[in-house]
Design a protein around this motif. Structure first.
Motif, PDB file in Angstrom:
ATOM      1  N   HIS A 108      -5.117 -38.664 -50.922  1.00  0.00           N
ATOM      2  CA  HIS A 108      -5.541 -38.308 -52.286  1.00  0.00           C
ATOM      3  C   HIS A 108      -5.457 -36.807 -52.507  1.00  0.00           C
ATOM      4  O   HIS A 108      -4.918 -36.342 -53.532  1.00  0.00           O
ATOM      5  N   PHE A 109      -5.964 -36.021 -51.562  1.00  0.00           N
ATOM      6  CA  PHE A 109      -5.972 -34.570 -51.752  1.00  0.00           C
ATOM      7  C   PHE A 109      -4.582 -33.968 -51.579  1.00  0.00           C
ATOM      8  O   PHE A 109      -4.279 -32.928 -52.189  1.00  0.00           O
ATOM      9  N   LEU A 110      -3.725 -34.595 -50.790  1.00  0.00           N
ATOM     10  CA  LEU A 110      -2.318 -34.170 -50.767  1.00  0.00           C
ATOM     11  C   LEU A 110      -1.682 -34.363 -52.135  1.00  0.00           C
ATOM     12  O   LEU A 110      -0.942 -33.500 -52.634  1.00  0.00           O
TER      13      LEU A 110
ATOM     14  N   LEU B 231     -14.631 -34.848 -47.823  1.00  0.00           N
ATOM     15  CA  LEU B 231     -14.318 -33.409 -47.817  1.00  0.00           C
ATOM     16  C   LEU B 231     -13.869 -32.919 -46.457  1.00  0.00           C
ATOM     17  O   LEU B 231     -13.188 -31.888 -46.363  1.00  0.00           O
ATOM     18  N   SER B 232     -14.204 -33.630 -45.379  1.00  0.00           N
ATOM     19  CA  SER B 232     -13.637 -33.292 -44.073  1.00  0.00           C
ATOM     20  C   SER B 232     -12.127 -33.527 -44.088  1.00  0.00           C
ATOM     21  O   SER B 232     -11.345 -32.719 -43.555  1.00  0.00           O
ATOM     22  N   ALA B 233     -11.716 -34.634 -44.704  1.00  0.00           N
ATOM     23  CA  ALA B 233     -10.279 -34.912 -44.839  1.00  0.00           C
ATOM     24  C   ALA B 233      -9.606 -33.867 -45.715  1.00  0.00           C
ATOM     25  O   ALA B 233      -8.485 -33.429 -45.431  1.00  0.00           O
ATOM     26  N   LYS B 234     -10.271 -33.461 -46.778  1.00  0.00           N
ATOM     27  CA  LYS B 234      -9.715 -32.404 -47.636  1.00  0.00           C
ATOM     28  C   LYS B 234      -9.529 -31.115 -46.852  1.00  0.00           C
ATOM     29  O   LYS B 234      -8.509 -30.426 -46.986  1.00  0.00           O
ATOM     30  N   ALA B 235     -10.517 -30.787 -46.011  1.00  0.00           N
ATOM     31  CA  ALA B 235     -10.407 -29.581 -45.197  1.00  0.00           C
ATOM     32  C   ALA B 235      -9.210 -29.660 -44.253  1.00  0.00           C
ATOM     33  O   ALA B 235      -8.478 -28.681 -44.068  1.00  0.00           O
TER      34      ALA B 235
ATOM     35  N   VAL C 104      -6.490 -31.362 -44.744  1.00  0.00           N
ATOM     36  CA  VAL C 104      -5.303 -31.187 -45.592  1.00  0.00           C
ATOM     37  C   VAL C 104      -5.115 -29.717 -45.941  1.00  0.00           C
ATOM     38  O   VAL C 104      -3.997 -29.174 -45.858  1.00  0.00           O
ATOM     39  N   ASP C 105      -6.188 -29.054 -46.322  1.00  0.00           N
ATOM     40  CA  ASP C 105      -6.087 -27.639 -46.696  1.00  0.00           C
ATOM     41  C   ASP C 105      -5.600 -26.791 -45.529  1.00  0.00           C
ATOM     42  O   ASP C 105      -4.789 -25.874 -45.705  1.00  0.00           O
TER      43      ASP C 105
END
Length: 480
Positions: A59-61, A430-434, A436-437
């Motif tokens: 999703h965040f990608l 948000l761990s997954a977002k981190a 990805v970032d």
């Protein structure tokens, strides 16, 4: 009967898993889904795992212009969201006290992020924003919790008013008002939610499949081996073929050590038990005296359970299904009882069976810890199932690039987001977002992730100085 691994290393997810209540209405789009009939031979990013972590990463990608054009392949050993996220207790609650302020704030941001996503898109996942009640059945454990709450309130986090202490002398609400009259005391939190987790993740994955993103989901495709190549690429081996890629994201939680054996002492698979219990006939939205539950619940210190072996409860909404007002739903989604399971579920990565003693505990003990105005000794279960959690040796998720210098069998381009210790819903998104970032090159100072979650060689060394998970769990000591 399930057997604990003698080495601590997880196996592959079992093909014949117990049937979770959350899977009783599977997505017609996702069931058996393979975006392409054949497995792609290459990709820019391969995500392994399709639960809340894997779905959030994709999703965040898709949300970031640096990731939107990438060719992303997601591999899932079974059906989509068939692991821990599709088998959990249906909670999303940040745990604010007893943790460092940065972690408490991070969990709150996770909760708010998921809540905002559900509200913005009207995701049909039965999200109910409720308060949370942590009922302590043990006097010493409650006394320690009171100290933790008081310490939490001393920090200027802006969240002090979101946690309150309820003692035996409290009124409005009293312990009886909260339906836990036999508790030593309770801690209330303002923000908590119950939800149908599989439907949340299904919506995210279906949305990705319908977007313009190059997203390829391959279910029923087990990853058996990761191979490094000389040009700093990876070959992902599966039972259906191989995929070449520069970047791999392991969103495999309790199964991580299957592909990374050197993680076997850092993230331990742990089998948990869940049940969908039929509420007493007198419980109804129309009742003036026996209404449905208005909070999510955690029960700590009941029976022989230690601080790591809590029980947890939410209630599904009731629905009217006919003009006569016949009601359905309202199942009491009750999980835990781990101390009654064989070896407390530690080292078990097989969810093909329930532990009979733990299952019996769940049917019998909800009447004891909660006032249900129910004379029956045991509540009938319509579903009983197990699921595999990933317990972290230091109690924190492991998030970051597994570079070679860390010494866990990784290399450049291999990213991990795993080890949520039964507390993934208010951490994983948000761990997954981190992760990805980090992967797409965001500067470290802009990445939203507690420092104690970040993966580096120093953390591995410090974690290995702590008790192993099995020893800490038996002691009743908090991990980390």
């Amino acid at each position: 009967m399930t057997v604990a691994s003698s080495t601590g290393q997880a196996g592959l997810p079992t093909a014949d898993s117990t049937k979770s209540f959350w899977h009783r209405d599977p997505s017609k789009i996702l069931l058996g889904h393979r975006t392409t009939p054949s497995l792609p031979t290459k990709a820019d990013v391969v995500i392994i795992g399709s639960g809340i972590s894997g779905a959030s990463a994709a999703h965040f990608l898709q949300q970031d212009e640096r990731g939107r054009g990438l060719d992303v392949v997601m591999l899932e050993s079974r059906e989509a969201c068939w692991g821990a996220t599709g088998r959990n207790g249906g909670h999303c609650q940040p745990f604010l006290y007893g943790k460092p302020p940065d972690i408490a704030a991070f969990e709150m941001r996770n909760y708010q992020t998921l809540k905002a996503l559900v509200e913005e898109h009207n995701i049909p996942c039965e999200w109910q924003s409720l308060g949370g009640c942590h009922a302590y059945m043990n006097e010493a454990m409650f006394a320690e919790a009171v100290k933790e709450v008081n310490d939490f309130k001393k920090h200027d986090t802006g969240m002090a008013d979101q946690v309150s202490i309820i003692t035996k002398d409290s009124v409005n609400p009293s312990l009886s008002d909260l339906r836990v009259p036999s508790a030593a005391g309770a801690i209330l939190q303002v923000n908590a939610a119950s939800l149908w987790p599989y439907k949340l993740v299904s919506w995210i994955l279906e949305n990705l499949l319908s977007s313009t993103m190059k997203f390829n989901l391959q279910t029923n495709t087990s990853v058996t081996h990761l191979q490094k190549t000389k040009d700093e690429s990876w070959i992902v081996h599966t039972e259906r073929g191989m995929i070449a890629t520069k970047k791999v994201m392991l969103m495999t939680n309790g199964y991580t050590s299957h592909l990374l054996p050197k993680f076997s002492d850092l993230i331990i698979p742990v089998q948990g038990e869940m049940s969908a219990l039929v509420p007493p006939p007198s419980m109804s939205p129309a009742s003036l005296t026996h209404r449905p539950l208005e909070k999510t619940y955690g029960f700590i210190g009941h029976g022989k359970q230690n601080i790591n072996q809590d029980d947890y409860l939410v209630q599904r909404p009731f629905y009217s299904t006919s003009s006569a007002g016949t009601e359905r739903g309202g199942q009491l989604m009750f999980g835990g009882g781990r101390s009654y399971a064989s070896k407390a579920g530690l080292g078990v990565s097989d969810d093909s069976a329930v532990d009979e003693q733990a299952a019996a505990y769940l049917r019998q003990e909800l009447n004891v810890v909660l006032d249900l105005q129910n004379r029956d000794h045991e509540l009938p279960a319509t579903y009983e199932w197990s699921g595999i959690m990933g317990y972290s040796r230091d109690g924190r998720p492991w998030v970051g690039e597994l570079s070679e210098d860390i010494g866990l069998g990784g290399g450049k381009g291999l990213w991990v987001c795993a080890g949520f210790t039964g507390h993934g819903m208010p951490n994983a998104c948000l761990s997954a977002k981190a992760a990805v970032d980090m992967m797409i090159g965001m500067k470290a100072e802009y990445i939203d992730l507690p420092l104690s979650y970040r993966l580096d060689a120093g953390r591995v060394e410090r974690a290995r100085m702590l008790d192993e998970v099995q020893i800490a769990d038996a002691k009743g000591a908090s991990f980390g």
